[in-house]
Design a protein around this motif. Structure first.
Motif, mmCIF file in Angstrom:
data_model
loop_
_atom_site.group_PDB
_atom_site.id
_atom_site.type_symbol
_atom_site.label_atom_id
_atom_site.label_comp_id
_atom_site.label_asym_id
_atom_site.label_seq_id
_atom_site.Cartn_x
_atom_site.Cartn_y
_atom_site.Cartn_z
ATOM 1 N N ARG A 1 27.622 33.909 -0.109
ATOM 2 C CA ARG A 1 28.696 34.488 -0.965
ATOM 3 C C ARG A 1 29.634 33.858 -1.894
ATOM 4 N NH1 ARG A 1 29.762 38.046 4.331
ATOM 5 N NH2 ARG A 1 28.431 39.809 4.005
ATOM 6 N N ARG A 2 29.971 32.669 -1.452
ATOM 7 C CA ARG A 2 30.637 31.750 -2.275
ATOM 8 C C ARG A 2 29.818 31.140 -3.259
ATOM 9 N NH1 ARG A 2 34.026 31.321 2.427
ATOM 10 N NH2 ARG A 2 32.872 30.016 3.394
ATOM 11 N N SER A 3 28.499 30.986 -3.240
ATOM 12 C CA SER A 3 27.482 30.223 -4.085
ATOM 13 C C SER A 3 27.321 31.132 -5.427
ATOM 14 C CB SER A 3 26.443 29.976 -3.179
ATOM 15 O OG SER A 3 25.415 29.335 -4.334
ATOM 16 N N ALA A 4 27.020 30.212 -6.376
ATOM 17 C CA ALA A 4 26.730 30.955 -7.896
ATOM 18 C C ALA A 4 25.410 30.960 -7.883
ATOM 19 C CB ALA A 4 27.384 30.094 -8.825
ATOM 20 N N ALA A 5 24.430 30.443 -6.881
ATOM 21 C CA ALA A 5 23.072 30.566 -7.016
ATOM 22 C C ALA A 5 22.514 30.785 -5.633
ATOM 23 C CB ALA A 5 22.484 29.294 -7.544
ATOM 24 N N ALA A 6 23.075 32.003 -5.189
ATOM 25 C CA ALA A 6 22.757 32.269 -3.651
ATOM 26 C C ALA A 6 21.162 32.699 -3.512
ATOM 27 C CB ALA A 6 23.641 33.144 -2.904
ATOM 28 N N SER A 7 20.366 32.486 -2.565
ATOM 29 C CA SER A 7 19.145 32.973 -2.533
ATOM 30 C C SER A 7 18.636 32.788 -0.995
ATOM 31 C CB SER A 7 18.219 32.152 -3.465
ATOM 32 O OG SER A 7 16.873 32.571 -3.290
ATOM 33 N N SER B 1 14.996 29.436 -6.722
ATOM 34 C CA SER B 1 15.235 28.680 -7.847
ATOM 35 C C SER B 1 16.533 29.764 -8.662
ATOM 36 C CB SER B 1 14.308 28.194 -8.969
ATOM 37 O OG SER B 1 15.009 27.645 -10.131
ATOM 38 N N PRO B 2 17.535 29.131 -9.225
ATOM 39 C CA PRO B 2 18.284 29.899 -9.968
ATOM 40 C C PRO B 2 17.498 30.297 -11.373
ATOM 41 C CG PRO B 2 19.537 27.970 -9.285
ATOM 42 C CD PRO B 2 18.150 27.941 -8.776
ATOM 43 N N ARG B 3 16.494 29.613 -11.631
ATOM 44 C CA ARG B 3 15.558 30.234 -12.822
ATOM 45 C C ARG B 3 14.917 31.562 -12.540
ATOM 46 N NH1 ARG B 3 12.660 24.301 -13.085
ATOM 47 N NH2 ARG B 3 14.293 23.118 -14.177
ATOM 48 N N MET C 1 16.833 16.553 -14.549
ATOM 49 C CA MET C 1 17.754 17.417 -13.683
ATOM 50 C C MET C 1 16.658 18.385 -13.054
ATOM 51 S SD MET C 1 20.828 16.768 -14.400
ATOM 52 C CE MET C 1 21.545 18.413 -13.864
ATOM 53 N N GLY C 2 16.757 18.626 -11.751
ATOM 54 C CA GLY C 2 16.127 19.315 -11.325
ATOM 55 C C GLY C 2 16.533 20.568 -10.821
ATOM 56 N N ALA C 3 15.892 21.760 -10.438
ATOM 57 C CA ALA C 3 16.337 23.074 -10.580
ATOM 58 C C ALA C 3 17.132 23.226 -9.332
ATOM 59 C CB ALA C 3 15.234 24.167 -10.057
ATOM 60 N N PHE C 4 17.286 22.359 -8.374
ATOM 61 C CA PHE C 4 18.192 22.500 -7.353
ATOM 62 C C PHE C 4 19.539 21.588 -7.231
ATOM 63 C CE2 PHE C 4 14.392 24.795 -6.213
ATOM 64 C CZ PHE C 4 14.839 26.051 -5.686
ATOM 65 N N ASP C 5 19.462 20.787 -8.474
ATOM 66 C CA ASP C 5 20.657 19.673 -8.446
ATOM 67 C C ASP C 5 21.928 20.216 -8.047
ATOM 68 O OD1 ASP C 5 18.866 17.946 -9.084
ATOM 69 O OD2 ASP C 5 19.588 17.937 -11.121
ATOM 70 N N GLY C 6 22.323 19.876 -6.963
ATOM 71 C CA GLY C 6 24.003 20.296 -6.584
ATOM 72 C C GLY C 6 23.975 21.518 -5.604
ATOM 73 N N LEU C 7 22.497 21.898 -5.101
ATOM 74 C CA LEU C 7 22.391 22.956 -4.235
ATOM 75 C C LEU C 7 21.988 22.362 -2.741
ATOM 76 C CD1 LEU C 7 20.523 25.585 -6.350
ATOM 77 C CD2 LEU C 7 23.067 25.046 -6.073
#
Length: 250
Positions: A120-126, A224-226, A1-7
């Motif tokens: 704004r709709r993302s749970a991991a916005a950066s 990254s979300p991390r 699993m990568g840190a950006f899977d699904g992003l």
């Protein structure tokens, strides 16, 4: 699993240099990557490559809308595209000053504001902006470039403050002198390219140019979300150039 899977990530200037390395790194970690570049056909690491002028607001808005529609949203924006400039404050006319600020600074605002509804709709916005050692250290023959990168750094902090409550993190990466095509072109124009390269390497405490992959790794961390508690910072990738004061070797 990568840190950006699904992003989904947008990387501006992603067809060469630092941008290409960043796009490659994000894809390796599982992101679907859209590249914005005038030479989009050269983008080797993109799920979607769009040729557009970042100084054209309509084109930017259309490009962002296409990414959201075709890739299913936007989670990460890497504002990497920029133009270099060599010379003192007396060496560039008004048109060159406006052009550099338009691409290096205002384009960040164009892409970011167009992407905000999706972020704004993302749970991991950066958002990650590319600044430079030139933003914080006085370098010779870099007046215009330094001014734009200083603006990028200030803009990054202001954006981080504005959008924190919306769940959008905003950071900057500040490379030292990196081994990129732009530096290669500068070296080609030097009277003694070998000596000029040696001088550029020597002014960084670790004694070499920064690699594009090292910058890409820093961007991947910030995006990254991390790094969920990291916002409003500038991460230096400069071999210690900004903070260290070493004694001369030998």
């Amino acid at each position: 699993m990568g840190a950006f899977d699904g992003l989904v990530a947008i990387v501006t200037g992603g067809a060469s240099g630092l941008g290409e390395a960043i796009a490659r790194r994000l894809r390796a970690e599982g992101a679907r990557v859209a590249v914005f570049d005038l030479r989009a056909e050269a983008a080797a690491h993109a799920d979607l490559a769009i040729s557009l002028d970042l100084c054209d607001d309509d084109a930017v808005r259309a490009g962002v809308a296409r990414v959201a529609a075709e890739l299913g949203g936007i989670d990460v924006v890497v504002n990497n595209a920029g133009v270099g400039a060599q010379g003192t404050v007396a060496d560039h006319d008004d048109a060159e000053w406006h052009r550099a600020f338009d691409l290096n600074v205002v384009a960040i605002a164009r892409v970011s504001r167009a992407a905000l509804p999706e972020l704004r709709r993302s749970a991991a916005a950066s958002i990650v902006n590319t600044s430079s050692i030139a933003a914080t250290a006085g370098l010779p023959q870099r007046a215009l470039y330094s001014a734009t990168k200083g603006a990028v750094l200030a803009l990054t902090r202001a954006m981080a403050a504005d959008h924190l409550a919306e769940g959008i993190r905003v950071n900057a990466v500040s490379p030292g002198t990196a081994d990129t095509p732009w530096i290669g072109r500068l070296l080609e124009r030097a009277e003694d390219p070998v000596a000029e390269r040696a001088a550029l390497e020597a002014r960084q405490p670790h004694g070499r140019l920064v690699s594009a992959d090292e910058v890409a790794d820093a961007v991947a961390y910030l995006a990254s979300p991390r790094a969920g508690s990291t916002t409003g910072v500038s991460l230096a990738v400069d071999g210690g150039m900004q903070e260290l004061r070493l004694r001369p070797r030998g």
